[in-house]
Motif scaffolding. Structure first.
Motif, PDB file in Angstrom:
ATOM      1  N   ARG A  65      48.227   0.922  79.055  1.00 14.90           N
ATOM      2  CA  ARG A  65      48.461   2.244  80.219  1.00 14.90           C
ATOM      3  C   ARG A  65      48.026   3.659  79.211  1.00 14.90           C
ATOM      4  O   ARG A  65      48.458   3.950  77.482  1.00 14.90           O
ATOM      5  N   ILE A  66      47.656   4.518  79.442  1.00 17.66           N
ATOM      6  CA  ILE A  66      47.334   5.752  78.516  1.00 17.66           C
ATOM      7  C   ILE A  66      48.524   6.554  78.509  1.00 17.66           C
ATOM      8  O   ILE A  66      49.590   6.892  79.626  1.00 17.66           O
ATOM      9  N   ALA A  67      48.689   7.305  77.248  1.00  9.91           N
ATOM     10  CA  ALA A  67      49.792   7.800  76.502  1.00  9.91           C
ATOM     11  C   ALA A  67      49.151   9.022  76.270  1.00  9.91           C
ATOM     12  O   ALA A  67      47.965   8.990  75.329  1.00  9.91           O
ATOM     13  N   VAL A  68      50.231  10.063  76.349  1.00  7.10           N
ATOM     14  CA  VAL A  68      49.739  11.423  76.037  1.00  7.10           C
ATOM     15  C   VAL A  68      50.576  11.839  75.412  1.00  7.10           C
ATOM     16  O   VAL A  68      52.314  11.746  75.086  1.00  7.10           O
TER      17      VAL A  68
ATOM     18  N   ILE B 216      59.286   2.320  68.207  1.00  2.00           N
ATOM     19  CA  ILE B 216      61.008   2.251  68.011  1.00  2.00           C
ATOM     20  C   ILE B 216      61.370   1.744  68.551  1.00  2.00           C
ATOM     21  O   ILE B 216      62.098   1.658  69.354  1.00  2.00           O
ATOM     22  N   MET B 217      60.575   2.853  70.732  1.00  2.00           N
ATOM     23  CA  MET B 217      61.576   2.922  71.182  1.00  2.00           C
ATOM     24  C   MET B 217      60.250   2.697  72.291  1.00  2.00           C
ATOM     25  O   MET B 217      59.685   3.729  72.182  1.00  2.00           O
ATOM     26  N   ARG B 218      60.241   2.460  73.901  1.00  2.00           N
ATOM     27  CA  ARG B 218      59.539   2.711  74.448  1.00  2.00           C
ATOM     28  C   ARG B 218      60.633   2.048  76.345  1.00  2.00           C
ATOM     29  O   ARG B 218      60.755   0.912  76.066  1.00  2.00           O
ATOM     30  N   THR B 219      59.624   2.903  76.884  1.00  2.00           N
ATOM     31  CA  THR B 219      61.191   2.926  78.381  1.00  2.00           C
ATOM     32  C   THR B 219      59.069   2.977  79.149  1.00  2.00           C
ATOM     33  O   THR B 219      58.327   3.127  79.155  1.00  2.00           O
TER      34      THR B 219
ATOM     35  N   SER C  17      58.469   6.161  71.377  1.00  2.00           N
ATOM     36  CA  SER C  17      58.930   7.001  70.592  1.00  2.00           C
ATOM     37  C   SER C  17      57.976   6.173  69.279  1.00  2.00           C
ATOM     38  O   SER C  17      57.891   4.992  69.189  1.00  2.00           O
ATOM     39  N   TYR C  18      57.409   6.949  68.073  1.00  2.00           N
ATOM     40  CA  TYR C  18      56.529   6.609  67.262  1.00  2.00           C
ATOM     41  C   TYR C  18      57.084   6.714  65.663  1.00  2.00           C
ATOM     42  O   TYR C  18      57.668   8.356  66.116  1.00  2.00           O
TER      43      TYR C  18
ATOM     44  N   CYS D  99      56.038  11.268  60.086  1.00  2.00           N
ATOM     45  CA  CYS D  99      55.718  12.019  61.192  1.00  2.00           C
ATOM     46  C   CYS D  99      56.783  11.100  62.724  1.00  2.00           C
ATOM     47  O   CYS D  99      56.995   9.960  62.418  1.00  2.00           O
ATOM     48  N   GLN D 100      57.681  12.391  63.484  1.00  2.00           N
ATOM     49  CA  GLN D 100      58.251  11.088  64.438  1.00  2.00           C
ATOM     50  C   GLN D 100      57.558  11.818  65.242  1.00  2.00           C
ATOM     51  O   GLN D 100      57.338  12.798  65.640  1.00  2.00           O
ATOM     52  N   ALA D 101      56.641  10.884  66.563  1.00  2.00           N
ATOM     53  CA  ALA D 101      56.172  11.532  67.542  1.00  2.00           C
ATOM     54  C   ALA D 101      56.728  10.645  68.643  1.00  2.00           C
ATOM     55  O   ALA D 101      57.102   9.748  69.261  1.00  2.00           O
ATOM     56  N   LEU D 102      56.746  10.839  70.333  1.00  2.00           N
ATOM     57  CA  LEU D 102      57.009  11.467  71.030  1.00  2.00           C
ATOM     58  C   LEU D 102      55.834  11.547  72.117  1.00  2.00           C
ATOM     59  O   LEU D 102      55.412  12.126  72.289  1.00  2.00           O
ATOM     60  N   VAL D 103      55.376  10.180  72.842  1.00  2.00           N
ATOM     61  CA  VAL D 103      54.649  10.550  74.091  1.00  2.00           C
ATOM     62  C   VAL D 103      55.038  10.008  75.080  1.00  2.00           C
ATOM     63  O   VAL D 103      55.964   9.201  75.744  1.00  2.00           O
ATOM     64  N   TYR D 104      53.923  10.623  76.422  1.00  2.00           N
ATOM     65  CA  TYR D 104      54.789  10.275  78.028  1.00  2.00           C
ATOM     66  C   TYR D 104      53.413   8.755  78.465  1.00  2.00           C
ATOM     67  O   TYR D 104      51.933   9.156  78.502  1.00  2.00           O
ATOM     68  N   ILE D 105      53.675   8.341  79.248  1.00  2.00           N
ATOM     69  CA  ILE D 105      52.915   7.011  79.276  1.00  2.00           C
ATOM     70  C   ILE D 105      52.798   7.562  80.723  1.00  2.00           C
ATOM     71  O   ILE D 105      53.660   7.155  81.571  1.00  2.00           O
TER      72      ILE D 105
END
Length: 141
Positions: free
Chosen positions: A73-76, A101-104, A109-110, A124-130
């Motif tokens: 799935r595309i994540a941004v 490290i976590m996925r809903t 989160s990465y 770096c701590q990073a967050l995506v929207y799926i």
């Protein structure tokens, strides 16, 4: 992740214009995981002849992009917080390792670490929207 899908990711990074421009190469990929590397060259210097933060960020972003888009799935990106620990030495090989490290259903989160031969360069701590969209280049795998 199966071999065919991994091969597609390696091919896509090789073809990506910005990754080519920066000399970034994919080293490893799995679901929620990626390692990319880049040689620190003179063209990546800032005003003080140290590695430009943008060059290091580019390596972080590439590893993050691949790891977060490894689930079909595309994540941004929504947010990225980078901490620069030390400047790398000229000519050093920089490696960015991105770990999920976590996925809903909607976010993930990465943690991304950049290291050179002497140790930690940046984190770096990073967050995506799926999104609900499939990754187009994976449809035939």
């Amino acid at each position: 992740m199966d071999r065919k899908k991994k091969a597609v990711y390696f091919k896509k990074v090789e073809e990506e214009p910005f990754a080519r421009h920066m000399g970034i190469k994919l080293v490893d990929v799995d679901e929620g995981y990626a390692v990319c590397e880049m040689r620190y060259t003179d063209e990546m210097d800032n005003l003080y002849r140290n590695a430009h933060g943008g060059a290091i960020f580019s390596l972080i972003d590439e590893a993050f992009e691949i790891s977060s888009n490894s689930h079909d799935r595309i994540a941004v990106a929504l947010n990225m917080n980078v901490t620069y620990m030390k400047p790398p030495k000229k000519g050093s090989l920089l490696k960015a390792e991105s770990k999920e490290i976590m996925r809903t259903r909607r976010t993930a989160s990465y943690n991304i670490a950049v290291k050179d031969e002497e140790g930690l360069v940046a984190t770096c701590q990073a967050l995506v929207y799926i999104k609900d969209q499939e990754i187009p280049f994976l449809k035939d795998t």
